[in-house]
Design an enzyme around this catalytic site. Structure first.
Site, short mmCIF file in Angstrom:
data_model
loop_
_atom_site.label_atom_id
_atom_site.label_comp_id
_atom_site.label_asym_id
_atom_site.label_seq_id
_atom_site.Cartn_x
_atom_site.Cartn_y
_atom_site.Cartn_z
N GLU A 90 -18.68 -41.88 -72.55
CA GLU A 90 -19.18 -42.27 -71.23
C GLU A 90 -18.04 -42.36 -70.21
OE1 GLU A 90 -20.41 -46.34 -71.08
OE2 GLU A 90 -19.27 -46.86 -72.86
N ASP A 139 -26.15 -54.00 -70.50
CA ASP A 139 -25.02 -53.19 -70.91
C ASP A 139 -23.74 -53.95 -70.53
OD1 ASP A 139 -23.43 -51.17 -71.88
OD2 ASP A 139 -24.68 -49.58 -71.09
C1 BGC Z 1 -22.33 -48.39 -73.23
C2 BGC Z 1 -23.33 -48.76 -74.28
C3 BGC Z 1 -22.68 -49.52 -75.38
C4 BGC Z 1 -21.92 -50.70 -74.84
C5 BGC Z 1 -21.18 -51.48 -75.89
C6 BGC Z 1 -21.51 -49.58 -72.81
O1 BGC Z 1 -20.49 -49.21 -71.94
O2 BGC Z 1 -23.00 -47.85 -72.11
O3 BGC Z 1 -23.97 -47.60 -74.77
O4 BGC Z 1 -23.64 -49.91 -76.31
O5 BGC Z 1 -20.99 -50.28 -73.89
O6 BGC Z 1 -20.09 -50.79 -76.35
C1 BGC Z 2 -15.41 -50.59 -74.60
C2 BGC Z 2 -16.73 -49.90 -74.78
C3 BGC Z 2 -17.49 -50.00 -73.54
C4 BGC Z 2 -16.67 -49.50 -72.37
C5 BGC Z 2 -17.43 -49.63 -71.08
C6 BGC Z 2 -14.68 -50.03 -73.42
O1 BGC Z 2 -13.48 -50.67 -73.23
O2 BGC Z 2 -14.66 -50.46 -75.74
O3 BGC Z 2 -17.45 -50.46 -75.84
O4 BGC Z 2 -18.66 -49.27 -73.67
O5 BGC Z 2 -15.45 -50.15 -72.28
O6 BGC Z 2 -16.64 -49.59 -69.96
#
Ligand code: BGC
Ligand code: BGC
Length: 608
Positions: A501, A301
């Site tokens: 998230e 990830d």
């Molecule tokens: C998320 C993933 C995602 C990745 C790329 C991560 O922070 O947990 O689900 O695929 O970012 O954006």
């Molecule tokens: C990105 C996401 C990623 C996330 C994780 C964001 O800045 O755009 O894709 O999942 O950071 O921290």
């Protein structure tokens, strides 16, 4: 070519000693009829590669961090991704296609011309791209209890992804979400392992087809494993349970995904019993790749290895030795732990014997095999028809079908639904009714999603009600519910503001006070109230259920509001069933620590 077809396998393994014999005999041609296989092709290519070229394949960099696209060539990068906030300025499909093709062209200028995998979070439709069809989030798809329709939805998504030149989707998320305090609950089909397994396998087939081939978008089952089981539903938290429970609850959907052919799996930020998944050799290598027979590759990830400690070089050593094959790196030179640093460190680790070269070979071989299976080495250019079909009516119809199949009718007193044909005046109330951003939720155009009518193209609930109501029915709208005079029925739309998230975790899952007031106000108008709730998870409803004559759990339905109108006006019966119980109070947020009777059990849903 059917990769998984049983006839091909024996032939291709038999071919290896034969080829070797031919080479040893000094015969400098390979008979044209000798069947190659993706694995033997990968082996042959691997034999020509330098350590730099191999390590490059193991690196995936965010497009935003690649200030100079030529770094793809310079570092032999195997993959590029666009994270949730890495959209090109105008965000149109054609712009995406150009951006992606530019990166792919860089890879083809390397010595060995190994094609690039380009990844994106297409988690409910091709959701970063302006004008793409946005499907319901997984929680809604889980309410359909219809894996065949999940497969169809993901096929549409795959076509839209392919239309931008992208060949890899970080989906399906096959988290088994046990606790709705987790802000990613909506990315999960639900708390039932069996349901997640069925829908997840269907999702894999939707993206890839029956096997990995030239028409596949590579699927990525995520996040391995236990991401939905963390204590108190904490994002990136710790899943605490014994091994038998962990396997039964969280590993089973991966067995189904592997059986469906998943070519890649993303490792979870979370931990199991205090140990971070990215460093867990037992689960990544012994169990997943060994015992469960996963032949594809593991991607990390987003900068997740950086959390292992104590320093970056040991992060790399631990994770690669644990079995990680590709590392997702969001930083560029000068920005913290970045791809140049990663590559230098991994090279040093190999030189020092701390990461065996055999491990590098295994990782590279896995990545190359998937690239061969997908026919990337000789794929034609992106078909413009696919680009033009992004957001097409045909695609929207599939999403609309998903919307209407996902709605769960929790209450319908006095048969207020379906709405009668002869209504003179429908009052629609609540900002959520006219806000595509709220209707879509997180991972829509922006990483966290956002509110606003013009997030992307689509039909709000309000617009859909106007379209569906007859010419003789007046439809009025009021965001704050002040002007309800003369209404025959009031539709109140309420719900959670978008989140994704990290930012979506909540301890208090009460219906927001402003929403409760809106419903109470509508009730006092003395005509039937139909409440439509947009949410990534069930909320604790308090008086709102009593104050509503009909109550529809709409989850995060996406851009196709007409699916809501189909059900409200009875063009289609509601058929969704709760993918998880609906809590009566805050003692029922985790299915593993339940006290008292839920408001509605899992599987509940009325119809007409
Ligand atoms: C998320 C993933 C995602 C990745 C790329 C991560 O922070 O947990 O689900 O695929 O970012 O954006
Ligand atoms: C990105 C996401 C990623 C996330 C994780 C964001 O800045 O755009 O894709 O999942 O950071 O921290």
């Amino acid at each position: 070519m059917t990769i998984n077809s049983p006839q091909l396998h024996p032939a291709s393994t038999a071919a290896r000693p034969l080829r070797l014999a031919i080479l040893l005999a000094g015969i400098c041609f390979v008979p044209a009829n000798l069947p190659a296989s993706p694995a033997s092709d990968a082996d042959a290519l691997l034999a020509k590669m330098t350590l730099d070229e191999k390590i490059g394949q193991m690196v995936q960099v965010d497009s935003g961090a690649l200030k100079d696209k030529a770094d793809v060539q310079k570092y032999f990068l195997g993959s590029v991704l666009s994270g949730g906030n890495s959209d090109p300025a105008d965000n149109r499909p054609e712009t995406w296609l150009k951006l992606v093709e530019d990166f792919k062209a860089q890879a083809l200028q390397t010595r060995l011309k190994i094609p690039l995998l380009y990844g994106i979070d297409a988690v409910h439709g091709h959701n970063n791209i302006l004008g793409a069809v946005i499907f319901p989030h997984h929680v809604g798809l889980g309410a359909m209890h219809n894996p065949a329709l999940v497969e169809k939805a993901e096929r549409v998504t795959a076509e839209e992804v392919a239309g931008t030149g992208i060949n890899w989707a970080f989906a399906p998320c096959i988290a088994v979400s046990r606790d709705i305090r987790w802000g990613r609950s909506y990315e999960s089909f639900g708390p039932s392992t069996a349901e997640v397994a069925k829908n997840g396998a269907a999702g894999v087939k939707g993206f890839q087809g029956s096997h990995l081939g030239k028409n596949s978008v590579l699927a990525c089952a995520k996040h391995f494993a236990g991401d939905g089981g963390t204590e108190n539903g904490k994002d990136e938290g710790d899943t605490v349970c014994d091994e038998a429970t962990f396997r039964k609850l969280y590993l089973a959907p991966y067995a189904a995904a592997i059986k469906a052919g998943a070519g890649s799996i993303m490792v979870s930020f979370s931990s199991w019993n205090g140990q971070k998944m990215h460093g867990n050799k037992y689960l990544l290598t012994d169990v997943l790749k060994g015992e469960m027979g996963f032949q594809g590759f593991l991607v990390s990830d987003w900068a997740a290895i950086d959390q292992l400690g104590p320093d970056y070089q040991s992060d790399i050593q631990t994770s690669i030795n644990a079995g990680l094959d590709m590392v997702m790196i969001p930083a560029g030179p000068g920005e913290g732990h970045n791809y140049a640093e990663f590559i230098a460190d991994l090279k040093a680790l190999v030189a020092a014997g701390k990461v065996p070269e055999a491990r590098i070979n295994d990782a590279t071989r896995r990545i190359l095999t998937v690239k061969y299976q997908m026919g990337l080495f000789d794929r034609p250019a992106t078909d413009p028809v696919l680009t033009q079909s992004i957001g097409s009516d045909a695609h929207r119809q599939v999403a609309r079908e998903c919307v209407r199949e996902s709605l769960v009718l929790l209450k319908n007193s006095g048969h207020v639904l379906p709405l009668k044909k002869n209504l003179k005046h429908i009052a629609v109330v609540g900002q959520a009714a006219a806000d595509l951003g709220i209707q879509c939720g997180g991972w829509t155009i922006d990483w966290q999603g956002k509110t606003g009518a013009v997030t992307t193209g689509g039909t709000t609930l309000l617009a859909a009600v106007k379209l569906a109501a007859g010419a003789d029915t007046e439809v009025t709208f009021s965001a704050d519910g002040r002007d309800l005079k003369g209404a025959d029925v009031i539709i109140v739309a309420v719900g959670e503001q978008p989140y994704a998230e990290m930012k979506g975790d909540r301890q208090d899952l009460s219906l927001p006070a402003a929403d409760a007031q809106l419903i109470a106000g509508a009730k006092s108008a003395g005509v039937p109230v139909v409440t439509v709730l947009y949410s990534g998870r069930p909320l604790v409803l308090g008086a709102a259920l009593d104050q509503s004559d009909a109550f529809l759990a709409a989850w995060l339905p996406g851009t196709e509001g007409e699916g809501l109108a189909d059900v409200l006006f009875g063009k289609s019966a509601p058929r969704g069933k709760l993918p998880r119980l609906w809590p009566a109070d805050h003692g029922q947020l985790s299915v593993d620590h339940l006290t008292g009777q839920p408001l509605f059990p899992a599987g509940f849903g009325l119809t007409y």
